[in-house]
Write a protein that holds these residues in place. Structure first.
Motif, mmCIF file in Angstrom:
data_model
loop_
_atom_site.group_PDB
_atom_site.id
_atom_site.type_symbol
_atom_site.label_atom_id
_atom_site.label_comp_id
_atom_site.label_asym_id
_atom_site.label_seq_id
_atom_site.Cartn_x
_atom_site.Cartn_y
_atom_site.Cartn_z
ATOM 1 N N LEU A 172 0.817 -1.200 0.000
ATOM 2 C CA LEU A 172 0.000 0.000 0.000
ATOM 3 C C LEU A 172 0.861 1.266 0.000
ATOM 4 C CD1 LEU A 172 -2.823 -1.055 2.510
ATOM 5 C CD2 LEU A 172 -3.031 -0.742 0.028
ATOM 6 N N LEU A 173 1.908 1.235 0.821
ATOM 7 C CA LEU A 173 2.810 2.394 0.861
ATOM 8 C C LEU A 173 3.498 2.620 -0.482
ATOM 9 C CD1 LEU A 173 4.440 1.935 4.389
ATOM 10 C CD2 LEU A 173 2.717 3.628 3.700
ATOM 11 N N LEU A 174 3.873 1.509 -1.143
ATOM 12 C CA LEU A 174 4.544 1.622 -2.444
ATOM 13 C C LEU A 174 3.599 2.197 -3.497
ATOM 14 C CD1 LEU A 174 7.075 1.072 -4.107
ATOM 15 C CD2 LEU A 174 6.221 -1.244 -4.546
ATOM 16 N N VAL A 175 2.346 1.742 -3.451
ATOM 17 C CA VAL A 175 1.368 2.264 -4.405
ATOM 18 C C VAL A 175 1.152 3.760 -4.188
ATOM 19 C CG1 VAL A 175 -1.063 2.197 -5.087
ATOM 20 C CG2 VAL A 175 0.208 0.068 -4.794
ATOM 21 N N LEU A 176 1.052 4.179 -2.915
ATOM 22 C CA LEU A 176 0.877 5.598 -2.622
ATOM 23 C C LEU A 176 2.094 6.421 -3.070
ATOM 24 C CD1 LEU A 176 -0.766 5.373 0.935
ATOM 25 C CD2 LEU A 176 -1.879 6.017 -1.214
ATOM 26 N N PHE A 177 3.289 5.875 -2.838
ATOM 27 C CA PHE A 177 4.532 6.577 -3.217
ATOM 28 C C PHE A 177 4.605 6.771 -4.732
ATOM 29 C CE2 PHE A 177 8.946 6.431 -4.596
ATOM 30 C CZ PHE A 177 9.504 7.472 -3.855
ATOM 31 N N LEU A 178 4.356 5.683 -5.466
ATOM 32 C CA LEU A 178 4.430 5.768 -6.925
ATOM 33 C C LEU A 178 3.332 6.661 -7.489
ATOM 34 C CD1 LEU A 178 5.253 2.039 -7.800
ATOM 35 C CD2 LEU A 178 6.816 3.983 -7.751
ATOM 36 N N GLY A 179 2.149 6.570 -6.897
ATOM 37 C CA GLY A 179 1.057 7.396 -7.373
ATOM 38 C C GLY A 179 1.314 8.873 -7.145
ATOM 39 N N PHE A 180 1.965 9.206 -6.020
ATOM 40 C CA PHE A 180 2.253 10.613 -5.708
ATOM 41 C C PHE A 180 3.258 11.194 -6.693
ATOM 42 C CE2 PHE A 180 4.791 13.828 -3.524
ATOM 43 C CZ PHE A 180 3.799 14.726 -3.148
ATOM 44 N N PHE A 181 4.350 10.473 -6.951
ATOM 45 C CA PHE A 181 5.436 11.014 -7.781
ATOM 46 C C PHE A 181 5.192 10.881 -9.286
ATOM 47 C CE2 PHE A 181 7.744 10.664 -3.772
ATOM 48 C CZ PHE A 181 8.428 11.863 -3.759
ATOM 49 N N PHE A 182 4.433 9.886 -9.685
ATOM 50 C CA PHE A 182 4.273 9.653 -11.125
ATOM 51 C C PHE A 182 2.886 9.998 -11.662
ATOM 52 C CE2 PHE A 182 7.796 6.920 -9.903
ATOM 53 C CZ PHE A 182 8.731 7.208 -10.888
ATOM 54 N N VAL A 183 1.966 10.334 -10.793
ATOM 55 C CA VAL A 183 0.623 10.708 -11.242
ATOM 56 C C VAL A 183 0.246 12.105 -10.739
ATOM 57 C CG1 VAL A 183 -1.835 10.128 -11.219
ATOM 58 C CG2 VAL A 183 -0.120 8.306 -11.344
ATOM 59 N N TYR A 184 0.284 12.256 -9.396
ATOM 60 C CA TYR A 184 -0.167 13.518 -8.821
ATOM 61 C C TYR A 184 0.758 14.694 -9.168
ATOM 62 C CZ TYR A 184 -1.371 17.024 -5.340
ATOM 63 O OH TYR A 184 -1.721 18.196 -4.720
ATOM 64 N N LEU A 185 2.068 14.535 -8.928
ATOM 65 C CA LEU A 185 2.995 15.640 -9.190
ATOM 66 C C LEU A 185 3.036 16.045 -10.665
ATOM 67 C CD1 LEU A 185 6.046 15.047 -6.848
ATOM 68 C CD2 LEU A 185 4.263 16.771 -6.667
ATOM 69 N N PRO A 186 3.145 15.111 -11.616
ATOM 70 C CA PRO A 186 3.126 15.540 -13.020
ATOM 71 C C PRO A 186 1.854 16.275 -13.397
ATOM 72 C CG PRO A 186 3.956 13.315 -12.858
ATOM 73 C CD PRO A 186 3.434 13.673 -11.492
ATOM 74 N N PHE A 187 0.744 15.868 -12.816
ATOM 75 C CA PHE A 187 -0.522 16.497 -13.160
ATOM 76 C C PHE A 187 -0.623 17.924 -12.613
ATOM 77 C CE2 PHE A 187 -4.975 17.480 -12.313
ATOM 78 C CZ PHE A 187 -5.511 17.331 -13.587
ATOM 79 N N THR A 188 -0.064 18.123 -11.390
ATOM 80 C CA THR A 188 -0.210 19.431 -10.737
ATOM 81 C C THR A 188 0.928 20.385 -11.046
ATOM 82 O OG1 THR A 188 0.865 18.547 -8.755
ATOM 83 C CG2 THR A 188 -1.553 18.470 -8.848
ATOM 84 N N THR A 189 2.151 19.907 -11.071
ATOM 85 C CA THR A 189 3.298 20.815 -11.240
ATOM 86 C C THR A 189 3.865 20.841 -12.645
ATOM 87 O OG1 THR A 189 4.896 19.124 -10.577
ATOM 88 C CG2 THR A 189 3.920 20.480 -8.842
ATOM 89 N N ASN A 190 3.744 19.789 -13.411
ATOM 90 C CA ASN A 190 4.322 19.743 -14.751
ATOM 91 C C ASN A 190 3.269 19.887 -15.838
ATOM 92 O OD1 ASN A 190 6.826 19.356 -13.638
ATOM 93 N ND2 ASN A 190 6.663 17.138 -13.657
ATOM 94 N N HIS A 191 2.124 20.351 -15.438
ATOM 95 C CA HIS A 191 1.058 20.519 -16.418
ATOM 96 C C HIS A 191 1.452 21.581 -17.455
ATOM 97 C CE1 HIS A 191 -2.901 20.520 -18.101
ATOM 98 N NE2 HIS A 191 -3.044 21.842 -17.875
ATOM 99 N N GLY A 192 1.361 21.253 -18.729
ATOM 100 C CA GLY A 192 1.705 22.185 -19.794
ATOM 101 C C GLY A 192 3.166 22.193 -20.163
ATOM 102 N N GLU A 193 3.992 21.319 -19.612
ATOM 103 C CA GLU A 193 5.416 21.315 -19.917
ATOM 104 C C GLU A 193 5.689 20.965 -21.372
ATOM 105 O OE1 GLU A 193 9.555 19.548 -18.026
ATOM 106 O OE2 GLU A 193 7.621 18.849 -17.331
#
Length: 265
Positions: free
Chosen positions: A22-43
């Motif tokens: 569960l922790l691994l899924v949360l870690f991967l989801g945060f760095f590879f889904v959430y962050l690209p969507f919020t901070t790298n949007h439009g790159e």
């Protein structure tokens, strides 16, 4: 509250594995889904090539691509006013949406600079100096002169321009150069009837040299101390630096002032 059975070592390992997964899924989801969507949007926005476009069309052109811009002006000769001449980032670069693009455009009016002194310089040196101060070489003309390829006059809009005068940057400067020896031919001027000193000035002013000066008896009607013959004759073709020989009548004998004094008795 339900309790997780950990009565055996196997149950403990299973529970630990579930928690780690569960922790691994949360870690991967945060760095590879959430962050690209919020901070790298439009790159993935690609910077277009803006060069040669007019700055009036720039705002609409960039807003459609979610980009901003900042303008700097400079003068460039032979470029239409308000034309983009450089940009940063360069065309093809990928940036985030909202990124500011820096562009340099050509200004409407040319700044004034001081006209440099080109006379007495070689043609090549004058070309380099014109380029270094932001001026351009215009028409080149040649006139008979011993100083071959030397700048004799500098002109702007058909009129001679003096060093230090204000002139728009990018202006074209016409140059008058010396043609040198052995090229242009012109008719020898006549110095007949002139006193020797005046004849020398006329010949030197025409780019010629005074050669031998021979004295011959004056004939009727010829003034003393004047040129009565020249070689080459007036009207013959000569070149810059050619020699003109002169024949001069004798100078008048100055009176001593004692001729009318009677001897003592």
């Amino acid at each position: 509250m339900a309790k997780i059975s950990t009565q055996s070592r196997t149950d403990l390992f299973i529970h630990i594995g579930i928690i780690v997964s569960l922790l691994l899924v949360l870690f991967l989801g945060f760095f590879f889904v959430y962050l690209p969507f919020t901070t790298n949007h439009g790159e993935a926005v690609t910077i277009p090539d803006l060069k040669k476009k007019n700055v009036a069309d720039l705002e609409e052109f960039l807003e459609s691509r979610d980009l901003r811009y900042e303008v700097d002006c400079t003068f460039v000769a032979n470029v239409p006013p308000l034309t983009i001449i450089s940009q940063y980032p360069l065309p093809g670069a990928k940036v985030k949406e909202g990124r500011k693009i820096y562009v340099t455009v050509s200004s409407r009016t040319a700044p004034l600079i001081k006209m440099p002194k080109l006379t007495d310089m070689t043609h090549r040196s004058a070309q380099m100096l014109l380029k270094s101060v932001g001026l351009e070489e215009g028409n080149i003309s040649y006139v008979p002169d011993m100083a071959q390829n030397a700048v004799l006059r500098q002109m702007y809009n058909g009129k001679e321009i003096l060093p230090g005068q204000a002139i728009p940057k990018g202006s074209k400067i016409d140059l008058e150069l010396g043609e040198g020896l052995g090229t242009a031919q012109f008719e020898a001027p006549s110095v007949l009837g002139l006193p020797l000193d005046e004849a020398k000035i006329a010949l030197i002013g025409a780019g010629l040299k005074v050669g031998q000066q021979m004295e011959i008896p004056a004939e009727e009607g010829q003034a003393a101390g004047t040129v009565v013959r020249q070689n080459p004759d007036a009207g013959n073709n000569v070149r810059i630096g050619d020699v003109i020989d002169l024949w001069i009548t004798p100078q008048a004998v100055e009176s001593t002032g004692n001729e009318n004094i009677l001897p003592e008795q």
